[in-house]
Every structure is written in C-alpha cells, then in structure tokens.
Design a protein around this motif. Structure first.
Motif, PDB file in Angstrom:
ATOM      1  N   GLU A   1       0.853  -1.188   0.000  1.00  0.00           N
ATOM      2  CA  GLU A   1       0.000   0.000   0.000  1.00  0.00           C
ATOM      3  C   GLU A   1       0.885   1.234   0.000  1.00  0.00           C
ATOM      4  N   LYS A   2       0.844   1.974  -1.109  1.00  0.00           N
ATOM      5  CA  LYS A   2       1.680   3.166  -1.278  1.00  0.00           C
ATOM      6  C   LYS A   2       0.803   4.327  -1.748  1.00  0.00           C
ATOM      7  N   ILE A   3      -0.245   4.598  -1.018  1.00  0.00           N
ATOM      8  CA  ILE A   3      -1.215   5.608  -1.439  1.00  0.00           C
ATOM      9  C   ILE A   3      -0.791   7.015  -1.007  1.00  0.00           C
ATOM     10  N   ARG A   4      -1.123   7.976  -1.889  1.00  0.00           N
ATOM     11  CA  ARG A   4      -0.951   9.410  -1.627  1.00  0.00           C
ATOM     12  C   ARG A   4       0.476   9.771  -1.177  1.00  0.00           C
ATOM     13  N   LEU A   5       1.477   9.135  -1.774  1.00  0.00           N
ATOM     14  CA  LEU A   5       2.871   9.464  -1.486  1.00  0.00           C
ATOM     15  C   LEU A   5       3.379  10.513  -2.473  1.00  0.00           C
ATOM     16  N   ILE A   6       4.444  11.219  -2.097  1.00  0.00           N
ATOM     17  CA  ILE A   6       5.111  12.147  -3.006  1.00  0.00           C
ATOM     18  C   ILE A   6       6.391  11.462  -3.482  1.00  0.00           C
ATOM     19  N   LEU A   7       6.371  10.989  -4.729  1.00  0.00           N
ATOM     20  CA  LEU A   7       7.511  10.274  -5.299  1.00  0.00           C
ATOM     21  C   LEU A   7       7.951  10.927  -6.608  1.00  0.00           C
ATOM     22  N   ARG A   8       7.844  12.237  -6.649  1.00  0.00           N
ATOM     23  CA  ARG A   8       8.242  12.972  -7.857  1.00  0.00           C
ATOM     24  C   ARG A   8       9.710  12.719  -8.190  1.00  0.00           C
ATOM     25  N   GLY A   9       9.953  12.369  -9.456  1.00  0.00           N
ATOM     26  CA  GLY A   9      11.329  12.187  -9.921  1.00  0.00           C
ATOM     27  C   GLY A   9      12.014  10.959  -9.367  1.00  0.00           C
ATOM     28  N   ALA A  10      11.308  10.083  -8.669  1.00  0.00           N
ATOM     29  CA  ALA A  10      11.931   8.896  -8.071  1.00  0.00           C
ATOM     30  C   ALA A  10      12.404   7.933  -9.153  1.00  0.00           C
ATOM     31  N   ASN A  11      13.491   7.230  -8.867  1.00  0.00           N
ATOM     32  CA  ASN A  11      13.997   6.215  -9.786  1.00  0.00           C
ATOM     33  C   ASN A  11      13.437   4.861  -9.375  1.00  0.00           C
ATOM     34  N   LEU A  12      12.420   4.412 -10.106  1.00  0.00           N
ATOM     35  CA  LEU A  12      11.790   3.120  -9.843  1.00  0.00           C
ATOM     36  C   LEU A  12      11.901   2.219 -11.066  1.00  0.00           C
ATOM     37  N   ALA A  13      12.959   2.409 -11.837  1.00  0.00           N
ATOM     38  CA  ALA A  13      13.168   1.605 -13.030  1.00  0.00           C
ATOM     39  C   ALA A  13      13.223   0.127 -12.660  1.00  0.00           C
ATOM     40  N   GLY A  14      12.451  -0.690 -13.389  1.00  0.00           N
ATOM     41  CA  GLY A  14      12.445  -2.118 -13.136  1.00  0.00           C
ATOM     42  C   GLY A  14      11.789  -2.537 -11.833  1.00  0.00           C
ATOM     43  N   ALA A  15      11.081  -1.629 -11.189  1.00  0.00           N
ATOM     44  CA  ALA A  15      10.440  -1.946  -9.901  1.00  0.00           C
ATOM     45  C   ALA A  15       9.345  -2.983 -10.086  1.00  0.00           C
ATOM     46  N   ARG A  16       9.128  -3.769  -9.043  1.00  0.00           N
ATOM     47  CA  ARG A  16       8.057  -4.774  -9.047  1.00  0.00           C
ATOM     48  C   ARG A  16       6.889  -4.220  -8.238  1.00  0.00           C
ATOM     49  N   LEU A  17       5.855  -3.829  -8.968  1.00  0.00           N
ATOM     50  CA  LEU A  17       4.716  -3.143  -8.364  1.00  0.00           C
ATOM     51  C   LEU A  17       3.406  -3.849  -8.688  1.00  0.00           C
ATOM     52  N   GLY A  18       3.460  -5.141  -8.935  1.00  0.00           N
ATOM     53  CA  GLY A  18       2.260  -5.897  -9.262  1.00  0.00           C
ATOM     54  C   GLY A  18       1.259  -5.877  -8.119  1.00  0.00           C
ATOM     55  N   GLY A  19       0.029  -5.444  -8.408  1.00  0.00           N
ATOM     56  CA  GLY A  19      -1.009  -5.394  -7.395  1.00  0.00           C
ATOM     57  C   GLY A  19      -0.831  -4.310  -6.349  1.00  0.00           C
ATOM     58  N   THR A  20       0.127  -3.409  -6.553  1.00  0.00           N
ATOM     59  CA  THR A  20       0.400  -2.350  -5.579  1.00  0.00           C
ATOM     60  C   THR A  20      -0.679  -1.264  -5.622  1.00  0.00           C
ATOM     61  N   ASP A  21      -1.048  -0.748  -4.470  1.00  0.00           N
ATOM     62  CA  ASP A  21      -2.029   0.329  -4.374  1.00  0.00           C
ATOM     63  C   ASP A  21      -1.289   1.660  -4.360  1.00  0.00           C
ATOM     64  N   LEU A  22      -1.342   2.364  -5.500  1.00  0.00           N
ATOM     65  CA  LEU A  22      -0.680   3.654  -5.656  1.00  0.00           C
ATOM     66  C   LEU A  22      -1.706   4.766  -5.857  1.00  0.00           C
ATOM     67  N   ASN A  23      -2.918   4.564  -5.397  1.00  0.00           N
ATOM     68  CA  ASN A  23      -3.974   5.549  -5.596  1.00  0.00           C
ATOM     69  C   ASN A  23      -3.572   6.911  -5.023  1.00  0.00           C
ATOM     70  N   GLY A  24      -3.701   7.935  -5.863  1.00  0.00           N
ATOM     71  CA  GLY A  24      -3.426   9.295  -5.411  1.00  0.00           C
ATOM     72  C   GLY A  24      -1.958   9.636  -5.249  1.00  0.00           C
ATOM     73  N   THR A  25      -1.057   8.745  -5.594  1.00  0.00           N
ATOM     74  CA  THR A  25       0.377   9.004  -5.412  1.00  0.00           C
ATOM     75  C   THR A  25       0.928   9.892  -6.529  1.00  0.00           C
ATOM     76  N   ASP A  26       1.850  10.775  -6.175  1.00  0.00           N
ATOM     77  CA  ASP A  26       2.454  11.711  -7.112  1.00  0.00           C
ATOM     78  C   ASP A  26       3.762  11.125  -7.636  1.00  0.00           C
ATOM     79  N   LEU A  27       3.750  10.696  -8.901  1.00  0.00           N
ATOM     80  CA  LEU A  27       4.929  10.109  -9.552  1.00  0.00           C
ATOM     81  C   LEU A  27       5.342  10.941 -10.757  1.00  0.00           C
ATOM     82  N   GLN A  28       5.094  12.226 -10.700  1.00  0.00           N
ATOM     83  CA  GLN A  28       5.446  13.100 -11.811  1.00  0.00           C
ATOM     84  C   GLN A  28       6.952  13.057 -12.073  1.00  0.00           C
ATOM     85  N   GLY A  29       7.315  12.844 -13.337  1.00  0.00           N
ATOM     86  CA  GLY A  29       8.720  12.832 -13.710  1.00  0.00           C
ATOM     87  C   GLY A  29       9.496  11.628 -13.216  1.00  0.00           C
TER      88      GLY A  29
END
Length: 206
Positions: A17-45
């Motif tokens: 559960e990773k909801i409503r986080l601020i992850l702008r510009g984060a490096n998540l290349a190749g991340a395993r996010l299957g079934g992850t709850d990212l509702n409302g999270t900021d992943l701009q850039g």
C-alpha cells in the motif's frame, strides 16, 4: 515484498500500500509493483521504465512527464490517472481500465493497448504511432490532434470519439462503420478507401 523499503530502482513493492505518497522524480526503473495500491500518489517525472505494474491501482495518481517505457501495465486500474506528457513507448497496457484518464501529449508509440477501456479519456495530441488498440473501448475519448500512423484499430469502439484534426490515413483495420460512429471534422485525415461521414462535424457533447 519489502513494503518498508525506500524507493529505488528494482524495489519490490508487490501488493504493498503506497497511497498518496510524493515520489516525484523517483527512480523506480524495473520496480516490481504488481497489485500495488498507488492511488493518489504523485509520480510526476519518475523513472518507471521496465517496471511491472500488473493489476496495480493508480486511481487519480499523477504520472505527468514520467518515463514508463516498456513498463508492464497489464490490467492496470487508473480512473482519472494523469499520464500527460508521459513516455510509454513499448509499454503493455493490455486490458487496462483507464476511464477518464489523461494522456494528453503522451508518447504511446508501439504501445500495446489491446482491449483497453478508456471511455472519456483525454489523448489529445498524443503519439499513437504503431500502437495496437485492437478491441479497445475508446467511446467518447478525445483524440483531437493525434497521429495514428500504423495504429491497429480493428474492432475498436469509436462511438462519439473526437477525431478532429487527427491523422488516421495510415491506420490499420479501420472500418466505415467505426468512422460513422465517431466525430471528426474537415481536417481529419482518413484512409483513401473510406468516406468522410455526412454527420461530421458532430454537435459538441453536453
């Protein structure tokens, strides 16, 4: 999965559960996010290239300007998610549910979008070169000013879809019935084998 792990390339947040986080510009290349709850999270850039987000939930999440090249987004749930200006080259969005999502100006070149549900989504100015949209539901989608060179449109639902000033002249599998159900204008370019519908331009939706 290491749900408490910090954001990093290759991180395993499967079904976390990773909801409503601020992850702008984060490096998540190749991340395993299957079934992850990212509702409302900021992943701009953010860099999500090659990430696996199969069946993840990203309702109202923000991916503006993010890199999702070659990402696996199969059966992604993204109601009103914002992908404006994002790079999704070669990504797989098969059977994703993206109602009212914003892909304005996004690069969807060679993206697989088979059977995607995108009713009322905004793809204005998006690049759809070689995109496979076979069987997709694009009812009332805004495709104004888009380029669909080589895009596969067989069995795509285009009811009231806005095609103003779009180039479908080199698309593949488009039928007259699909075109008749859509809404274009005098600047819409269509395959030479088809005719401009007499109902164009359509009245604006209320």
């Amino acid at each position: 999965a290491g749900c408490s792990d910090s954001p990093a390339a290759g991180v395993d947040w499967t079904q976390c559960e990773k909801i409503r986080l601020i992850l702008r510009g984060a490096n998540l290349a190749g991340a395993r996010l299957g079934g992850t709850d990212l509702n409302g999270t900021d992943l701009q850039g953010a860099n999500l290239s090659g990430a696996d987000m199969t069946r993840a939930s990203v309702d109202r999440a923000r991916f503006s300007g993010a890199d999702l090249s070659r990402a696996k987004l199969v059966q992604l749930n993204g109601y009103r998610a914002n992908f404006s200006g994002a790079k999704l080259v070669g990504a797989d969005l098969t059977k994703a549910e993206l109602l009212r999502a914003n892909f304005a100006g996004a690069d969807l070149t060679n993206t697989t979008m088979r059977k995607v549900e995108m009713q009322r989504a905004n793809l204005q100015g998006a690049k759809l070169y070689g995109t496979n949209l076979s069987g997709a539901d694009l009812a009332r989608v805004n495709l104004t000013n888009t380029r669909l060179n080589g895009a596969r449109l067989g069995q795509v639902r285009l009811e009231r879809t806005r095609l103003d000033n779009s180039d479908l002249s080199q698309s593949v599998g488009l039928s007259q019935a699909q075109l008749d159900a859509a809404c274009g204008d005098a600047k819409t370019r269509i395959p030479k084998s088809l005719k401009m519908p007499r109902t164009w331009p359509c009245a604006k939706d209320e």
